[in-house]
Design a protein around this motif. Structure first.
Motif, mmCIF file in Angstrom:
data_model
loop_
_atom_site.group_PDB
_atom_site.id
_atom_site.type_symbol
_atom_site.label_atom_id
_atom_site.label_comp_id
_atom_site.label_asym_id
_atom_site.label_seq_id
_atom_site.Cartn_x
_atom_site.Cartn_y
_atom_site.Cartn_z
ATOM 1 N N GLU A 190 60.799 62.979 29.700
ATOM 2 C CA GLU A 190 62.198 62.986 30.159
ATOM 3 C C GLU A 190 62.275 62.862 31.675
ATOM 4 O O GLU A 190 63.151 62.163 32.203
ATOM 5 C CB GLU A 190 62.878 64.276 29.688
ATOM 6 C CG GLU A 190 63.086 64.355 28.176
ATOM 7 C CD GLU A 190 63.571 65.726 27.741
ATOM 8 O OE1 GLU A 190 63.744 66.596 28.632
ATOM 9 O OE2 GLU A 190 63.775 65.929 26.524
ATOM 10 N N GLN A 191 61.375 63.545 32.385
ATOM 11 C CA GLN A 191 61.367 63.463 33.845
ATOM 12 C C GLN A 191 61.059 62.050 34.322
ATOM 13 O O GLN A 191 61.665 61.554 35.287
ATOM 14 C CB GLN A 191 60.339 64.446 34.419
ATOM 15 C CG GLN A 191 60.701 65.900 34.243
ATOM 16 C CD GLN A 191 61.970 66.271 34.988
ATOM 17 O OE1 GLN A 191 62.131 65.969 36.173
ATOM 18 N NE2 GLN A 191 62.892 66.919 34.296
ATOM 19 N N ILE A 192 60.126 61.380 33.653
ATOM 20 C CA ILE A 192 59.793 59.999 34.025
ATOM 21 C C ILE A 192 60.991 59.086 33.806
ATOM 22 O O ILE A 192 61.296 58.228 34.636
ATOM 23 C CB ILE A 192 58.561 59.514 33.220
ATOM 24 C CG1 ILE A 192 57.311 60.272 33.668
ATOM 25 C CG2 ILE A 192 58.348 58.009 33.397
ATOM 26 C CD1 ILE A 192 56.112 60.065 32.780
ATOM 27 N N ASP A 193 61.690 59.270 32.688
ATOM 28 C CA ASP A 193 62.890 58.469 32.422
ATOM 29 C C ASP A 193 63.953 58.706 33.495
ATOM 30 O O ASP A 193 64.622 57.760 33.935
ATOM 31 C CB ASP A 193 63.453 58.804 31.037
ATOM 32 C CG ASP A 193 62.560 58.305 29.917
ATOM 33 O OD1 ASP A 193 61.740 57.404 30.175
ATOM 34 O OD2 ASP A 193 62.675 58.820 28.784
ATOM 35 N N ASP A 194 64.120 59.958 33.926
ATOM 36 C CA ASP A 194 65.111 60.272 34.963
ATOM 37 C C ASP A 194 64.742 59.616 36.293
ATOM 38 O O ASP A 194 65.603 59.067 36.993
ATOM 39 C CB ASP A 194 65.218 61.787 35.148
ATOM 40 C CG ASP A 194 65.872 62.472 33.950
ATOM 41 O OD1 ASP A 194 66.541 61.759 33.163
ATOM 42 O OD2 ASP A 194 65.709 63.695 33.803
ATOM 43 N N VAL A 195 63.458 59.671 36.657
ATOM 44 C CA VAL A 195 63.018 59.053 37.918
ATOM 45 C C VAL A 195 63.204 57.540 37.860
ATOM 46 O O VAL A 195 63.633 56.915 38.845
ATOM 47 C CB VAL A 195 61.546 59.419 38.211
ATOM 48 C CG1 VAL A 195 61.032 58.623 39.406
ATOM 49 C CG2 VAL A 195 61.408 60.910 38.486
ATOM 50 N N GLU A 196 62.910 56.928 36.718
ATOM 51 C CA GLU A 196 63.085 55.478 36.576
ATOM 52 C C GLU A 196 64.559 55.091 36.674
ATOM 53 O O GLU A 196 64.892 54.032 37.225
ATOM 54 C CB GLU A 196 62.483 55.013 35.257
ATOM 55 C CG GLU A 196 60.960 55.051 35.255
ATOM 56 C CD GLU A 196 60.364 54.620 33.926
ATOM 57 O OE1 GLU A 196 61.152 54.411 32.968
ATOM 58 O OE2 GLU A 196 59.128 54.495 33.837
ATOM 59 N N ARG A 197 65.460 55.946 36.155
ATOM 60 C CA ARG A 197 66.893 55.675 36.319
ATOM 61 C C ARG A 197 67.292 55.760 37.788
ATOM 62 O O ARG A 197 68.082 54.938 38.274
ATOM 63 C CB ARG A 197 67.710 56.664 35.480
ATOM 64 C CG ARG A 197 67.821 56.275 34.009
ATOM 65 C CD ARG A 197 68.883 57.093 33.311
ATOM 66 N NE ARG A 197 68.469 58.487 33.184
ATOM 67 C CZ ARG A 197 67.801 58.970 32.145
ATOM 68 N NH1 ARG A 197 67.455 58.168 31.146
ATOM 69 N NH2 ARG A 197 67.467 60.247 32.093
ATOM 70 N N ASP A 198 66.749 56.749 38.506
ATOM 71 C CA ASP A 198 67.023 56.856 39.942
ATOM 72 C C ASP A 198 66.502 55.632 40.690
ATOM 73 O O ASP A 198 67.146 55.140 41.631
ATOM 74 C CB ASP A 198 66.379 58.123 40.516
ATOM 75 C CG ASP A 198 67.065 59.388 40.035
ATOM 76 O OD1 ASP A 198 68.234 59.281 39.585
ATOM 77 O OD2 ASP A 198 66.449 60.462 40.101
ATOM 78 N N LEU A 199 65.331 55.134 40.291
ATOM 79 C CA LEU A 199 64.781 53.930 40.916
ATOM 80 C C LEU A 199 65.700 52.729 40.695
ATOM 81 O O LEU A 199 65.938 51.943 41.613
ATOM 82 C CB LEU A 199 63.392 53.627 40.351
ATOM 83 C CG LEU A 199 62.211 54.397 40.936
ATOM 84 C CD1 LEU A 199 60.957 54.151 40.121
ATOM 85 C CD2 LEU A 199 61.977 53.994 42.386
ATOM 86 N N THR A 200 66.232 52.613 39.487
ATOM 87 C CA THR A 200 67.132 51.500 39.178
ATOM 88 C C THR A 200 68.395 51.588 40.010
ATOM 89 O O THR A 200 68.873 50.575 40.559
ATOM 90 C CB THR A 200 67.486 51.509 37.679
ATOM 91 O OG1 THR A 200 66.282 51.437 36.911
ATOM 92 C CG2 THR A 200 68.363 50.316 37.330
ATOM 93 N N LEU A 201 68.957 52.804 40.148
ATOM 94 C CA LEU A 201 70.174 52.987 40.942
ATOM 95 C C LEU A 201 69.908 52.694 42.416
ATOM 96 O O LEU A 201 70.717 52.053 43.090
ATOM 97 C CB LEU A 201 70.701 54.407 40.774
ATOM 98 C CG LEU A 201 71.248 54.765 39.388
ATOM 99 C CD1 LEU A 201 71.603 56.247 39.318
ATOM 100 C CD2 LEU A 201 72.472 53.913 39.054
ATOM 101 N N GLN A 202 68.770 53.181 42.915
ATOM 102 C CA GLN A 202 68.425 52.941 44.313
ATOM 103 C C GLN A 202 68.182 51.459 44.566
ATOM 104 O O GLN A 202 68.515 50.930 45.633
ATOM 105 C CB GLN A 202 67.188 53.756 44.687
ATOM 106 C CG GLN A 202 66.763 53.667 46.142
ATOM 107 C CD GLN A 202 67.728 54.358 47.077
ATOM 108 O OE1 GLN A 202 68.550 55.154 46.640
ATOM 109 N NE2 GLN A 202 67.635 54.048 48.362
#
Length: 341
Positions: A190-202
């Protein structure tokens, strides 16, 4: 006192050692400052060139010094080491930084912006989480193997691990331990998925992202890391220079007029190099479906070279394409692809 033109800083966690010199390279002063004293000292100083090694905290300090009107430069530690005289201490290191920065042919590292630094932080966090998740999967697999249970290392199997455990006669404490490890695995996932979403937004805030994402074999993770690591594209004279900075060109051991090329140099960010090579392998796996010039070039290379060599060559090509797109401010066009080495 002679006019200061160059200051070298040996960075530390709590204290910083400074070596200042004039235009003729003569020492003006040596000083030791705490972290709280450093920025006020430079705010009261006339604009000078400040050089430091490109290590932890250097880019933040470079942005602060540039905002004060100073010219901050970062230099790779490997280029400073040859200028260290005799015994090593912090003042001698600061002097060596000045000596290295005074060389007219010296190469400097471009400081990252705050947005680029944020992308790097997200990537480092994701990389650590992925490593920990892999270790947890291997731990589950190894423990169960000791009890005669073989669990395939796939996400589908790991999701239904409690159901797999229920059909085997295992000690209650082992089942409890497996549930803990499974919960830890799900947390990391779940943490990896959250970080990847942040990467996409950034990445959406970066104007270069769409250009990088248009390149074959480059997805969100690779594009975001490229955008963060590349810094200012103007620091690279050509696509080959950028590929060399990543470590995707051969090492040379040439002497006596004989040119000897070895394997790739493996310089720069190994994670970025790994992602580019994996993207190249993905292109090679589906190369038969490509009808553009890149596909023709890869098929031609595969008839003459091993697939591992071709993967590195394609990764080198992807790096050069990325440099060209960022320099020309255009998107990837397969019809205009230049395949000349």
């Amino acid at each position: 006192m002679n006019e200061i033109t160059l200051i070298g800083i040996d960075l530390g966690k709590h204290v910083f050692h400074l070596h200042a010199q004039d235009a003729k390279g003569r020492e003006v002063f040596r000083r030791k400052l705490s972290r709280t004293q450093l920025l006020p000292f430079f705010s009261n100083l006339k604009a000078v060139t400040v050089v430091m090694e490109a290590c932890a905290g250097a880019r933040w300090l470079a942005r602060k010094l540039n905002a004060m009107g100073h010219q901050a430069k970062l230099i790779s530690a490997q280029y400073v080491r040859p200028f260290v005289k005799s015994n090593k201490n912090d003042y001698i290191d600061a002097e060596a930084i000045c000596e290295a920065a005074s060389r007219p042919a010296m190469r400097f590292v471009e400081p990252r912006t705050e947005a680029q630094q944020l992308l790097v932080a997200l990537h480092r966090a994701r990389e650590g989480l992925v490593t920990e998740r892999t270790a947890t999967i291997n731990r589950i697999h190894g423990i169960l193997l000791e009890f005669g249970i073989v669990v395939p290392l796939s996400k589908a199997t790991l999701r239904r691990l409690p159901d797999v455990l229920a059909v085997h006669d295992l000690p209650p404490r082992l089942i409890l331990l497996m549930h803990r490890l499974h919960a830890h695995y799900r947390y990391l996932d779940e943490q990896i998925d959250d970080v990847e979403r942040d990467l996409t937004l950034q990445l959406r805030e970066d104007e270069n992202a769409a250009r990088l994402l248009s390149i074959p074999g480059i997805g969100t993770i690779t594009a975001s890391l490229l955008a963060s690591e590349i810094g200012s594209i103007a620091q690279y004279a050509g696509g080959r220079n950028f590929a060399a900075a990543i470590g995707l060109v051969p090492r040379q051991r040439s002497t006596g007029g004989r040119s000897t090329l070895c394997g790739i140099s493996k310089r720069g960010d190994k994670h970025l190099r790994h992602l580019l090579v994996q993207g190249a392998r993905a292109i090679i796996q589906r190369v038969e479906k490509r009808t553009d010039r890149l596909g023709e070039w890869i098929r031609s290379m595969l008839t003459r070279r091993h697939s591992n060599i071709v993967a590195c060559a394609v990764a080198n090509k992807l790096a050069r394409i990325a440099w060209a797109l960022l320099t020309r401010h255009t998107a990837y066009d397969a019809a205009r692809l230049e395949l000349a080495n």
